[in-house]
Design a protein around this motif. Structure first.
Motif, PDB file in Angstrom:
ATOM      1  N   CYS A 121     -72.778 -65.567  -0.038  1.00 39.09           N
ATOM      2  CA  CYS A 121     -72.304 -67.002   0.799  1.00 39.09           C
ATOM      3  C   CYS A 121     -73.428 -68.012  -0.148  1.00 39.09           C
ATOM      4  O   CYS A 121     -72.922 -69.285  -0.135  1.00 39.09           O
ATOM      5  N   ILE A 122     -74.600 -67.695  -0.204  1.00 39.58           N
ATOM      6  CA  ILE A 122     -75.659 -68.751  -0.842  1.00 39.58           C
ATOM      7  C   ILE A 122     -75.163 -69.121  -2.137  1.00 39.58           C
ATOM      8  O   ILE A 122     -75.368 -70.307  -2.578  1.00 39.58           O
ATOM      9  N   CYS A 124     -72.195 -68.975  -3.620  1.00 42.32           N
ATOM     10  CA  CYS A 124     -71.041 -69.779  -3.517  1.00 42.32           C
ATOM     11  C   CYS A 124     -71.187 -71.208  -3.062  1.00 42.32           C
ATOM     12  O   CYS A 124     -70.663 -72.132  -3.735  1.00 42.32           O
ATOM     13  N   SER A 125     -71.844 -71.342  -1.978  1.00 35.12           N
ATOM     14  CA  SER A 125     -72.106 -72.886  -1.280  1.00 35.12           C
ATOM     15  C   SER A 125     -72.953 -73.521  -2.269  1.00 35.12           C
ATOM     16  O   SER A 125     -72.671 -74.813  -2.496  1.00 35.12           O
ATOM     17  N   VAL A 126     -74.150 -73.134  -2.760  1.00 33.31           N
ATOM     18  CA  VAL A 126     -75.178 -73.912  -3.501  1.00 33.31           C
ATOM     19  C   VAL A 126     -74.562 -74.165  -4.950  1.00 33.31           C
ATOM     20  O   VAL A 126     -74.424 -75.496  -5.016  1.00 33.31           O
ATOM     21  N   ILE A 129     -71.195 -76.611  -4.638  1.00 31.90           N
ATOM     22  CA  ILE A 129     -71.613 -78.091  -4.395  1.00 31.90           C
ATOM     23  C   ILE A 129     -72.596 -78.897  -5.657  1.00 31.90           C
ATOM     24  O   ILE A 129     -72.071 -79.992  -5.936  1.00 31.90           O
ATOM     25  N   ALA A 211     -66.420 -76.054  -1.271  1.00 33.04           N
ATOM     26  CA  ALA A 211     -67.536 -75.310  -0.952  1.00 33.04           C
ATOM     27  C   ALA A 211     -67.754 -75.347   0.638  1.00 33.04           C
ATOM     28  O   ALA A 211     -68.584 -74.606   1.212  1.00 33.04           O
ATOM     29  N   LEU A 212     -66.993 -75.956   1.425  1.00 34.62           N
ATOM     30  CA  LEU A 212     -67.183 -76.152   3.053  1.00 34.62           C
ATOM     31  C   LEU A 212     -66.982 -74.861   3.780  1.00 34.62           C
ATOM     32  O   LEU A 212     -67.480 -74.659   4.650  1.00 34.62           O
ATOM     33  N   CYS A 215     -69.794 -72.707   3.359  1.00 36.63           N
ATOM     34  CA  CYS A 215     -71.022 -73.239   4.468  1.00 36.63           C
ATOM     35  C   CYS A 215     -70.809 -73.051   5.751  1.00 36.63           C
ATOM     36  O   CYS A 215     -71.706 -72.723   6.341  1.00 36.63           O
ATOM     37  N   LEU A 218     -71.939 -69.406   6.348  1.00 41.17           N
ATOM     38  CA  LEU A 218     -73.539 -69.354   6.211  1.00 41.17           C
ATOM     39  C   LEU A 218     -73.955 -69.614   7.796  1.00 41.17           C
ATOM     40  O   LEU A 218     -74.999 -69.346   8.146  1.00 41.17           O
ATOM     41  N   PHE A 219     -73.315 -70.833   8.262  1.00 39.80           N
ATOM     42  CA  PHE A 219     -73.753 -71.436   9.698  1.00 39.80           C
ATOM     43  C   PHE A 219     -73.591 -70.117  10.763  1.00 39.80           C
ATOM     44  O   PHE A 219     -74.365 -69.854  11.628  1.00 39.80           O
TER      45      PHE A 219
END
Length: 332
Positions: A121-122, A124-126, A129, A211-212, A215, A218-219
Motif C-alpha cells: 500500500c505504501i 502504491c500510494s507514495v 502520487i 492513488a486515492l 490511500c 492505508l487509513f
C-alpha cells in the motif's frame, strides 16, 4: 502447533499441551483447531471490514494498470516520445510486478502478511502520487516501476481475506472481492472522462486520483489482523487465538473464544517434516520401552498425535518390518 497428552486416569478432564519447540508444559489450556475457530467466528461485520480493506487493494491494482492506457497518449504528446519510449513506459509497471511478486512473497513469509500488505500500500500510494510531479520520462518510469512493485502485493490481501472465511460463504465472498477489480477499471474510465475530457485537467491529476483508493486502504490498515496461520507457523498459538477473539468481538461471537485459549493447526495440514519431528518427540515423551515407536507403554497416560494417515501407516509398516527383522535374527 501443539500435541495434547491426556491422562488415562482422569478421563480427559485435565490435559497437558506441549509446543513443537519444547518450550514447556501448560496445564488446563483450551486448544481449538484453526478450522473450528474460523467456523465459530461466524459471518458478520468483521468480514465486511476485511472485504473493504482487501477489496480496495484490488481496486487500486486495476486502476494503476488501466491508467497507463489513458495517460500514455497525453504524455507522448507533451514530451514528444518515440514509440520505443512509449513502450518502455507502458511495460515498466508489469516489470515491477514481476520483481515485486517474488520479493513481497518472501517478505510476507518472513515478517507477516500485514507487513507485506503495508509495504504494498505504501509503495502504491507514495509513488502513485509522486508520479504526478514527474519532470521527465526517466523519473516517471522510475516511479511507475515502484507502483508496479507495490501492485504485485495484491495476492497477499486475497489470501488474508480467504483465511477468515467460513466454508459456506467462502466461494461467494471470493467472487465479490474480484468485483472490486472490475469496479476499479470502470472508475478509472470515469475519472479519465471527467478529469481530462470534461474538465480539461492535466494527466497529472489523473495519477493523483488513481492513488486515492490505496490511500484509503492505508487509513483502514491499523485494524487489519495478522494471519492466524502465519502466527501459528511462527509458534505464536496464543497470538493466533487473540486474533480470532478480536475478530469474534466484531461479529458478536466472543463467547466462543474464552480468554487464555490457544489455536492448534489441524494435523491433516502438517508438512512431512513436522510429522517427523513429532515422531521424535513422541519417542521421548511417550517412554517407549518396547521399541515399537507408538508410546503406548507410558503408565501415566497416552501421547496422542496423528500428523497424517500416510505418515502413520508408513511408521507402522516400518515398525512391523523392524520387528520382523529382529525376530528372524533371534531365531537364527
Amino acid at each position: 502447533i501443539l500435541m495434547t497428552a491426556d491422562s488415562g486416569g482422569n478421563n480427559g478432564s485435565e490435559s497437558m499441551e506441549v509446543d513443537a519447540e519444547g518450550t514447556g508444559l501448560i496445564q488446563g489450556s483450551v486448544a481449538m483447531e484453526i478450522e473450528t475457530c474460523v467456523r465459530d467466528l461466524g459471518f458478520g461485520p468483521f468480514h465486511f471490514y476485511m472485504l473493504t480493506v482487501c477489496g480496495l487493494v484490488f481496486m487500486a491494482d486495476a486502476m494503476e494498470v488501466v491508467v497507463q492506457a489513458f495517460v500514455m497518449p497525453l504524455i507522448a504528446a507533451d514530451w514528444d516520445l518515440s514509440p520505443a519510449e512509449s513502450a518502455i513506459f507502458v511495460s515498466i509497471v508489469f516489470f515491477g510486478m514481476l520483481i515485486g511478486s517474488y520479493v513481497l512473497g518472501i517478505l510476507s513469509d518472513k515478517f507477516g502478511r500485514r507487513f507485506g500488505y503495508l509495504v504494498s500500500c505504501i509503495l502504491c500510494s507514495v509513488f502513485g502520487i509522486i508520479s504526478a510531479f514527474s519532470p521527465d520520462l526517466y523519473f516517471l518510469t522510475f516511479c511507475r516501476f515502484w507502483v508496479g512493485f507495490g501492485v504485485s502485493g495484491v495476492p497477499i490481501a486475497y489470501s488474508l481475506f480467504c483465511e477468515f472465511l467460513p466454508d459456506k460463504q467462502r466461494g461467494a465472498m471470493l467472487m465479490v472481492i474480484q468485483m472490486f477489480w472490475t469496479a476499479g477499471t470502470v472508475i478509472e474510465a470515469i475519472l479519465a472522462w471527467v478529469l481530462v475530457d470534461t474538465l480539461g485537467l492535466s494527466w497529472r491529476w489523473l495519477f493523483v486520483a488513481t492513488a486515492l483508493p490505496v490511500c484509503l486502504a492505508l487509513f483502514l490498515f491499523p485494524l487489519l489482523p495478522e494471519s492466524p496461520r502465519y502466527q501459528l507457523m511462527k509458534g505464536n498459538a496464543h497470538g493466533a487465538f487473540k486474533t480470532f477473539r478480536r475478530a469474534a468481538w466484531m461479529n458478536c461471537r466472543r463467547e466462543n473464544f474464552p480468554i487464555g485459549g490457544r489455536v492448534v493447526l489441524s494435523a491433516a495440514l502438517l508438512p512431512q517434516e513436522v510429522a517427523l519431528t513429532f515422531d521424535k518427540m513422541g519417542e521421548t515423551l511417550g517412554h517407549d520401552d518396547n521399541g515399537d515407536g507408538d508410546g503406548d507403554d507410558d503408565p501415566s497416560g497416552k501421547l496422542v498425535f496423528s500428523p497424517s494417515d500416510d505418515h502413520a501407516s508408513s511408521s507402522s509398516a516400518s515398525s512391523r518390518e523392524s520387528k520382523s527383522e529382529a525376530g528372524s535374527g533371534d531365531s537364527g
